[in-house]
Design a protein around this motif. Sequence first.
Motif, PDB file in Angstrom:
ATOM      1  N   LEU A  32      44.448  28.408  60.903  1.00 23.67           N
ATOM      2  CA  LEU A  32      43.768  27.225  61.424  1.00 23.67           C
ATOM      3  C   LEU A  32      44.665  25.989  61.327  1.00 23.67           C
ATOM      4  CD1 LEU A  32      40.178  27.878  60.041  1.00 23.67           C
ATOM      5  CD2 LEU A  32      40.889  27.902  62.439  1.00 23.67           C
TER       6      LEU A  32
ATOM      7  N   HIS B 276      45.879  23.906  64.706  1.00 24.56           N
ATOM      8  CA  HIS B 276      45.658  22.472  64.906  1.00 24.56           C
ATOM      9  C   HIS B 276      46.972  21.704  64.984  1.00 24.56           C
ATOM     10  CE1 HIS B 276      41.290  22.215  64.891  1.00 24.56           C
ATOM     11  NE2 HIS B 276      41.350  23.279  64.107  1.00 24.56           N
TER      12      HIS B 276
ATOM     13  N   CYS C 144      42.341  18.195  56.467  1.00 23.54           N
ATOM     14  CA  CYS C 144      41.078  18.005  57.189  1.00 23.54           C
ATOM     15  C   CYS C 144      40.945  16.573  57.703  1.00 23.54           C
ATOM     16  CB  CYS C 144      39.892  18.371  56.309  1.00 23.54           C
ATOM     17  SG  CYS C 144      39.776  20.149  56.020  1.00 23.54           S
TER      18      CYS C 144
ATOM     19  N   ILE D 140      38.746  17.451  60.933  1.00 23.15           N
ATOM     20  CA  ILE D 140      37.920  18.657  60.906  1.00 23.15           C
ATOM     21  C   ILE D 140      37.160  18.700  59.586  1.00 23.15           C
ATOM     22  CG2 ILE D 140      39.323  20.018  62.507  1.00 23.15           C
ATOM     23  CD1 ILE D 140      40.641  21.372  60.125  1.00 23.15           C
ATOM     24  N   ASP D 141      36.035  19.366  59.597  1.00 20.24           N
ATOM     25  CA  ASP D 141      35.192  19.509  58.413  1.00 20.24           C
ATOM     26  C   ASP D 141      35.830  20.522  57.461  1.00 20.24           C
ATOM     27  OD1 ASP D 141      33.094  20.275  56.589  1.00 20.24           O
ATOM     28  OD2 ASP D 141      31.644  19.493  58.030  1.00 20.24           O
TER      29      ASP D 141
ATOM     30  N   TYR E 140      34.800  24.058  57.822  1.00 16.81           N
ATOM     31  CA  TYR E 140      35.407  24.806  58.926  1.00 16.81           C
ATOM     32  C   TYR E 140      36.509  25.742  58.423  1.00 16.81           C
ATOM     33  CZ  TYR E 140      38.306  25.395  63.159  1.00 16.81           C
ATOM     34  OH  TYR E 140      39.057  25.894  64.188  1.00 16.81           O
ATOM     35  N   LEU E 141      37.305  25.261  57.477  1.00 17.38           N
ATOM     36  CA  LEU E 141      38.389  26.087  56.935  1.00 17.38           C
ATOM     37  C   LEU E 141      37.853  27.270  56.129  1.00 17.38           C
ATOM     38  CD1 LEU E 141      41.029  23.492  55.679  1.00 17.38           C
ATOM     39  CD2 LEU E 141      40.989  24.722  57.835  1.00 17.38           C
TER      40      LEU E 141
ATOM     41  N   SER F  11      34.676  28.678  56.492  1.00 12.22           N
ATOM     42  CA  SER F  11      33.674  29.503  57.175  1.00 12.22           C
ATOM     43  C   SER F  11      34.345  30.790  57.628  1.00 12.22           C
ATOM     44  CB  SER F  11      33.108  28.773  58.397  1.00 12.22           C
ATOM     45  OG  SER F  11      32.476  27.592  57.999  1.00 12.22           O
TER      46      SER F  11
ATOM     47  N   LEU G   4      35.557  33.654  59.600  1.00 12.56           N
ATOM     48  CA  LEU G   4      35.691  33.963  61.012  1.00 12.56           C
ATOM     49  C   LEU G   4      35.728  35.478  61.192  1.00 12.56           C
ATOM     50  CD1 LEU G   4      38.452  31.360  61.955  1.00 12.56           C
ATOM     51  CD2 LEU G   4      35.981  31.144  62.241  1.00 12.56           C
TER      52      LEU G   4
ATOM     53  N   GLU H  23      37.259  36.193  66.574  1.00 15.36           N
ATOM     54  CA  GLU H  23      37.629  34.774  66.474  1.00 15.36           C
ATOM     55  C   GLU H  23      39.068  34.613  65.989  1.00 15.36           C
ATOM     56  OE1 GLU H  23      33.446  32.545  65.409  1.00 15.36           O
ATOM     57  OE2 GLU H  23      34.298  33.911  63.900  1.00 15.36           O
TER      58      GLU H  23
END
Length: 102
Positions: free
Chosen positions: A16, A20, A61, A66-67, A70-71, A73, A75, A79
């Motif tokens: 991630l 980004h 973040c 980004i929240d 999110y890192l 959660s 996947l 995904e």
Amino acid sequence: MNKLVLEELKNQIGKLLQLHRLRKGMSQLQLGNELNLSSNHIGRIERAETNPTLENIVKICNFFEIDVLYLFSTLNKNELNNIESEIIDLKEKFKNQNKRKS
């Protein structure tokens, strides 16, 4: 958390971060400068070779807006595959842009 889950989480966070970074068209060196980290450290996080500290996770973040959740959660495989495909495409685009600048 068992070792397998920890390794998967490190891999996910690294992917991630790389996604980004590439979406912003930044090198590891540029991102490192923005976050006050070495480019080598950015690379180690992206390759899941090291655990980013909580401080560095918050920096990442905040920079990418980004929240934190999110890192962390989980996947699914699909995904993650989509992220890896996008990374490959962005790396190629980034490489081609740098060739034109030379």
